[in-house]
Design a protein around this motif. Structure first.
Motif, PDB file in Angstrom:
ATOM      1  N   ALA A 122      -6.335  -7.725   4.789  1.00  0.00           N
ATOM      2  CA  ALA A 122      -6.944  -7.497   6.102  1.00  0.00           C
ATOM      3  C   ALA A 122      -6.151  -6.493   6.927  1.00  0.00           C
ATOM      4  CB  ALA A 122      -7.053  -8.815   6.869  1.00  0.00           C
ATOM      5  N   ARG A 123      -4.832  -6.480   6.758  1.00  0.00           N
ATOM      6  CA  ARG A 123      -3.992  -5.580   7.566  1.00  0.00           C
ATOM      7  C   ARG A 123      -2.642  -5.413   6.866  1.00  0.00           C
ATOM      8  NH1 ARG A 123      -2.802  -8.655  11.965  1.00  0.00           N
ATOM      9  NH2 ARG A 123      -0.632  -8.879  11.403  1.00  0.00           N
ATOM     10  N   ILE A 124      -2.062  -4.222   7.009  1.00  0.00           N
ATOM     11  CA  ILE A 124      -0.732  -3.943   6.467  1.00  0.00           C
ATOM     12  C   ILE A 124       0.083  -3.233   7.540  1.00  0.00           C
ATOM     13  CG2 ILE A 124       0.613  -2.745   4.700  1.00  0.00           C
ATOM     14  CD1 ILE A 124      -1.901  -2.770   2.921  1.00  0.00           C
ATOM     15  N   ASP A 125       1.297  -3.721   7.783  1.00  0.00           N
ATOM     16  CA  ASP A 125       2.252  -3.076   8.684  1.00  0.00           C
ATOM     17  C   ASP A 125       3.536  -2.833   7.900  1.00  0.00           C
ATOM     18  OD1 ASP A 125       0.650  -3.318  11.129  1.00  0.00           O
ATOM     19  OD2 ASP A 125       1.024  -5.466  10.921  1.00  0.00           O
ATOM     20  N   ILE A 126       4.084  -1.633   8.039  1.00  0.00           N
ATOM     21  CA  ILE A 126       5.285  -1.250   7.288  1.00  0.00           C
ATOM     22  C   ILE A 126       6.346  -0.757   8.251  1.00  0.00           C
ATOM     23  CG2 ILE A 126       6.206   0.302   5.505  1.00  0.00           C
ATOM     24  CD1 ILE A 126       3.221   0.592   4.553  1.00  0.00           C
ATOM     25  N   GLY A 153      11.358   0.251  -4.014  1.00  0.00           N
ATOM     26  CA  GLY A 153      10.062  -0.028  -3.417  1.00  0.00           C
ATOM     27  C   GLY A 153       9.326  -1.204  -4.027  1.00  0.00           C
ATOM     28  N   ARG A 154      10.011  -1.976  -4.865  1.00  0.00           N
ATOM     29  CA  ARG A 154       9.387  -3.160  -5.456  1.00  0.00           C
ATOM     30  C   ARG A 154       9.643  -4.386  -4.572  1.00  0.00           C
ATOM     31  NH1 ARG A 154      11.757  -3.152 -11.315  1.00  0.00           N
ATOM     32  NH2 ARG A 154      13.580  -2.781 -10.027  1.00  0.00           N
ATOM     33  N   MET A 155       8.765  -5.347  -4.665  1.00  0.00           N
ATOM     34  CA  MET A 155       8.899  -6.561  -3.864  1.00  0.00           C
ATOM     35  C   MET A 155      10.104  -7.365  -4.328  1.00  0.00           C
ATOM     36  SD  MET A 155       4.951  -7.731  -3.515  1.00  0.00           S
ATOM     37  CE  MET A 155       3.694  -6.469  -3.558  1.00  0.00           C
ATOM     38  N   ILE A 211       3.230   2.088  -0.660  1.00  0.00           N
ATOM     39  CA  ILE A 211       3.445   0.677  -0.320  1.00  0.00           C
ATOM     40  C   ILE A 211       2.101  -0.009  -0.070  1.00  0.00           C
ATOM     41  CG2 ILE A 211       4.440  -0.902   1.389  1.00  0.00           C
ATOM     42  CD1 ILE A 211       6.747   1.143   1.679  1.00  0.00           C
ATOM     43  N   GLU A 212       1.229   0.643   0.669  1.00  0.00           N
ATOM     44  CA  GLU A 212      -0.100   0.063   0.906  1.00  0.00           C
ATOM     45  C   GLU A 212      -0.843  -0.130  -0.418  1.00  0.00           C
ATOM     46  OE1 GLU A 212      -1.330   1.741   5.290  1.00  0.00           O
ATOM     47  OE2 GLU A 212      -1.213   3.161   3.613  1.00  0.00           O
ATOM     48  N   ALA A 213      -0.758   0.842  -1.306  1.00  0.00           N
ATOM     49  CA  ALA A 213      -1.407   0.734  -2.616  1.00  0.00           C
ATOM     50  C   ALA A 213      -0.824  -0.431  -3.416  1.00  0.00           C
ATOM     51  CB  ALA A 213      -1.268   2.046  -3.386  1.00  0.00           C
ATOM     52  N   SER A 214       0.482  -0.625  -3.325  1.00  0.00           N
ATOM     53  CA  SER A 214       1.124  -1.743  -4.022  1.00  0.00           C
ATOM     54  C   SER A 214       0.637  -3.085  -3.490  1.00  0.00           C
ATOM     55  CB  SER A 214       2.648  -1.657  -3.900  1.00  0.00           C
ATOM     56  OG  SER A 214       3.139  -0.552  -4.616  1.00  0.00           O
ATOM     57  N   VAL A 215       0.532  -3.204  -2.170  1.00  0.00           N
ATOM     58  CA  VAL A 215       0.037  -4.444  -1.572  1.00  0.00           C
ATOM     59  C   VAL A 215      -1.401  -4.700  -2.012  1.00  0.00           C
ATOM     60  CG1 VAL A 215      -0.615  -5.548   0.607  1.00  0.00           C
ATOM     61  CG2 VAL A 215       1.612  -4.422   0.394  1.00  0.00           C
ATOM     62  N   GLU A 216      -2.237  -3.683  -1.956  1.00  0.00           N
ATOM     63  CA  GLU A 216      -3.629  -3.836  -2.388  1.00  0.00           C
ATOM     64  C   GLU A 216      -3.703  -4.272  -3.856  1.00  0.00           C
ATOM     65  OE1 GLU A 216      -6.470  -3.686  -0.708  1.00  0.00           O
ATOM     66  OE2 GLU A 216      -5.893  -2.726   1.175  1.00  0.00           O
ATOM     67  N   LYS A 217      -2.886  -3.666  -4.699  1.00  0.00           N
ATOM     68  CA  LYS A 217      -2.887  -4.013  -6.124  1.00  0.00           C
ATOM     69  C   LYS A 217      -2.405  -5.436  -6.338  1.00  0.00           C
ATOM     70  CE  LYS A 217      -1.467  -2.205 -10.613  1.00  0.00           C
ATOM     71  NZ  LYS A 217      -0.878  -1.043 -11.295  1.00  0.00           N
ATOM     72  N   TYR A 218      -1.367  -5.827  -5.602  1.00  0.00           N
ATOM     73  CA  TYR A 218      -0.843  -7.184  -5.738  1.00  0.00           C
ATOM     74  C   TYR A 218      -1.896  -8.215  -5.337  1.00  0.00           C
ATOM     75  CZ  TYR A 218       1.948 -11.363  -4.878  1.00  0.00           C
ATOM     76  OH  TYR A 218       2.429 -12.654  -4.865  1.00  0.00           O
ATOM     77  N   VAL A 219      -2.536  -8.036  -4.194  1.00  0.00           N
ATOM     78  CA  VAL A 219      -3.552  -8.995  -3.746  1.00  0.00           C
ATOM     79  C   VAL A 219      -4.736  -9.010  -4.717  1.00  0.00           C
ATOM     80  CG1 VAL A 219      -5.162  -9.583  -1.885  1.00  0.00           C
ATOM     81  CG2 VAL A 219      -2.802  -8.952  -1.344  1.00  0.00           C
ATOM     82  N   ALA A 220      -5.121  -7.869  -5.244  1.00  0.00           N
ATOM     83  CA  ALA A 220      -6.189  -7.817  -6.251  1.00  0.00           C
ATOM     84  C   ALA A 220      -5.787  -8.571  -7.515  1.00  0.00           C
ATOM     85  CB  ALA A 220      -6.545  -6.368  -6.577  1.00  0.00           C
ATOM     86  N   THR A 221      -4.497  -8.574  -7.811  1.00  0.00           N
ATOM     87  CA  THR A 221      -3.997  -9.273  -8.999  1.00  0.00           C
ATOM     88  C   THR A 221      -4.229 -10.778  -8.899  1.00  0.00           C
ATOM     89  OG1 THR A 221      -2.364  -7.548  -9.420  1.00  0.00           O
ATOM     90  CG2 THR A 221      -1.917  -9.677 -10.408  1.00  0.00           C
ATOM     91  N   MET A 248      -3.604   6.569   1.915  1.00  0.00           N
ATOM     92  CA  MET A 248      -2.953   5.298   1.662  1.00  0.00           C
ATOM     93  C   MET A 248      -1.573   5.565   1.080  1.00  0.00           C
ATOM     94  SD  MET A 248      -4.169   2.102  -0.796  1.00  0.00           S
ATOM     95  CE  MET A 248      -5.629   1.787   0.145  1.00  0.00           C
ATOM     96  N   SER A 249      -0.551   4.924   1.647  1.00  0.00           N
ATOM     97  CA  SER A 249       0.813   5.106   1.160  1.00  0.00           C
ATOM     98  C   SER A 249       1.019   4.345  -0.147  1.00  0.00           C
ATOM     99  CB  SER A 249       1.817   4.597   2.199  1.00  0.00           C
ATOM    100  OG  SER A 249       1.811   3.175   2.232  1.00  0.00           O
TER     101      SER A 249
END
Length: 123
Positions: A71-75, A108-110, A4-14, A1-2
C-alpha cells in the motif's frame, strides 16, 4: 520505481507465490543470510526462518482466497517502512493491514524486519 521499492514489491508478491522453489529463490535474493524477522508472537532467524514465515502466510491466506499487496513504501537511508494489505482476490476492501520496518544491509538486502499489525483480520 527504485531498487528498494522493487525489492519490497517482489517480497510481498512472494507471500502469494505458489511454487516453493520460486519463493525460496526470491527470499535468497532479497534477504541477507543472517537475517531476522519478528512479529508480535515469533522471531524467525536466517533464510530458513524467513521461508517458514512466508510459507505460513501463504498457507493461511492464499487457499482461502486472499492476496497481498503493497500500500505504501517510505525509504530513509538503510531503513524501509512499508504498509501491506491482505485483500480478497475476488474483490473487496482489505481485511488486514500491517506495517513492516526493515533495516537493509550494505548490499541492500533485508537484514532486520519488524512487523506491526495495524488492522487485524477477523477469522
Amino acid at each position: 520505481m527504485s531498487d528498494i521499492e522493487a525489492s519490497v514489491e517482489k517480497y510481498v508478491a512472494t507471500w502469494a507465490e505458489p511454487d516453493p522453489e520460486i519463493r525460496r529463490a526470491n527470499l535468497a535474493e532479497l534477504w541477507a543470510p543472517n537475517c531476522v524477522y519478528s512479529n508480535a508472537g515469533t522471531v524467525y532467524r536466517g533464510l530458513e526462518g524467513i521461508e517458514l514465515a512466508v510459507t505460513e502466510a501463504y498457507d493461511h491466506f492464499v487457499p482461502r482466497g486472499f492476496g497481498f499487496r503493497v500500500a505504501r513504501i517510505d525509504i530513509t537511508q538503510e531503513a524501509v517502512r512499508y504498509q501491506w494489505e491482505v485483500f480478497p482476490v475476488a474483490g473487496g476492501e482489505p481485511t488486514m493491514i500491517g506495517t513492516q520496518v526493515v533495516v537493509l544491509d550494505a548490499d541492500g538486502r533485508m537484514l532486520r524486519d519488524h512487523q506491526f499489525i495495524d488492522m487485524a483480520q477477523a477469522d
